[in-house]
Write a protein that holds these residues in place. Structure first.
Motif, PDB file in Angstrom:
ATOM      1  N   GLU A   9     -69.147  16.083 -71.525  1.00 27.76           N
ATOM      2  CA  GLU A   9     -69.623  15.150 -72.553  1.00 27.76           C
ATOM      3  C   GLU A   9     -69.262  15.641 -73.957  1.00 27.76           C
ATOM      4  N   ARG A  10     -69.329  16.944 -74.120  1.00 32.13           N
ATOM      5  CA  ARG A  10     -68.993  17.525 -75.419  1.00 32.13           C
ATOM      6  C   ARG A  10     -67.509  17.296 -75.753  1.00 32.13           C
ATOM      7  N   LEU A  11     -66.653  17.521 -74.771  1.00 36.67           N
ATOM      8  CA  LEU A  11     -65.214  17.331 -75.000  1.00 36.67           C
ATOM      9  C   LEU A  11     -64.870  15.848 -75.204  1.00 36.67           C
ATOM     10  N   LEU A  12     -65.595  14.993 -74.475  1.00 45.91           N
ATOM     11  CA  LEU A  12     -65.376  13.556 -74.618  1.00 45.91           C
ATOM     12  C   LEU A  12     -65.769  13.096 -76.028  1.00 45.91           C
ATOM     13  N   LEU A 117     -59.736  14.556 -68.519  1.00 42.02           N
ATOM     14  CA  LEU A 117     -61.070  15.160 -68.630  1.00 42.02           C
ATOM     15  C   LEU A 117     -62.026  14.624 -67.558  1.00 42.02           C
ATOM     16  N   LEU A 118     -61.997  13.333 -67.345  1.00 44.69           N
ATOM     17  CA  LEU A 118     -62.958  12.717 -66.413  1.00 44.69           C
ATOM     18  C   LEU A 118     -62.548  12.891 -64.950  1.00 44.69           C
ATOM     19  N   LYS A 119     -61.265  13.048 -64.706  1.00 46.38           N
ATOM     20  CA  LYS A 119     -60.755  13.214 -63.347  1.00 46.38           C
ATOM     21  C   LYS A 119     -61.399  12.250 -62.347  1.00 46.38           C
ATOM     22  N   PRO A 120     -61.249  10.952 -62.571  1.00 48.24           N
ATOM     23  CA  PRO A 120     -61.845   9.986 -61.627  1.00 48.24           C
ATOM     24  C   PRO A 120     -61.147  10.055 -60.266  1.00 48.24           C
TER      25      PRO A 120
END
Ligand code: URA
Ligand code: SF4
Length: 189
Positions: A9-12, A117-120
């Motif tokens: 969340e921080r990186l997002l 980042l999320l790697k869905p």
């Protein structure tokens, strides 16, 4: 006390701040709000549309207009309530025109960083612009829609855009079917 943010969340949030200050293409001039993304970043499903429309530009939230409400309903009716949703281009193009190649090229690195980042587990691309921007492929959408494709380490399910589904009954049926097949993929994973 506010809950602590996860590393993700921080990186997002860092990417979001960059997008909010972005002037890499002329679309920044007329935006009311940047439309960065919405939903749970830990979701297995990521949904990618084209660009914000009027309501999205006003609220800063993707897929809240007519097409968005249809899409959210179709996802909910299928039992898909957890997803992260965003667009290829983060600022509204004038009169909702298709984003230009230059605008897409300027903006797509943000999307690539969101995906990395999320790697869905799976990405639902809506319409031609999203499919092409995410995969770099030039297939005709009608040839690939509803398939589960593995392209450069991403799993993609291409489908029609909900704004087309609003105008075309068969496209709406296809979009519904495709959402069901991606749910079966997620269940079989
Ligand atoms: N259409 C899109 O592609 N994205 C939105 O956020 C809204 C409508
Ligand atoms: Fe920047 Fe993308 Fe907005 Fe263009 S559309 S100004 S690249 S955030």
């Amino acid at each position: 006390m506010a809950e602590e943010l996860s590393e993700k969340e921080r990186l997002l949030l860092e990417i979001r701040k960059e997008v909010e200050n972005c002037r890499k293409c002329p679309l920044y001039k007329k935006r009311k709000k940047v439309v960065f993304g919405d939903g749970n970043p830990d979701s297995k499903l990521m949904v990618i549309g084209e660009a914000p429309g009027k309501e999205e530009d006003e609220t800063g939230i993707p897929f809240v207009g007519r097409a968005g409400r249809l899409l959210r309903k179709l996802l909910k009716d299928t039992g898909l309530e957890e997803f992260y949703i965003t667009n290829v281009v983060k600022c509204r193009p004038p009169h909702n025109r298709t984003p230009l190649k230059k605008e897409i090229e300027a903006c797509v690195p943000f999307l690539e960083r969101q995906i990395a980042l999320l790697k869905p587990s799976i990405i639902l691309t809506l319409g031609n612009t999203a499919f092409k921007a995410v995969t770099g492929e030039n297939h005709k959408l009608t040839d690939v829609r509803g398939k589960i494709l593995k392209i450069s380490q991403k799993v993609i399910c291409p489908s029609f855009h909900p704004s087309f589904a609003l105008r075309n009954k068969r496209a709406k049926e296809s979009l519904t079917e495709d959402i069901k097949s991606l749910l079966s993929y997620l269940k079989s994973e």
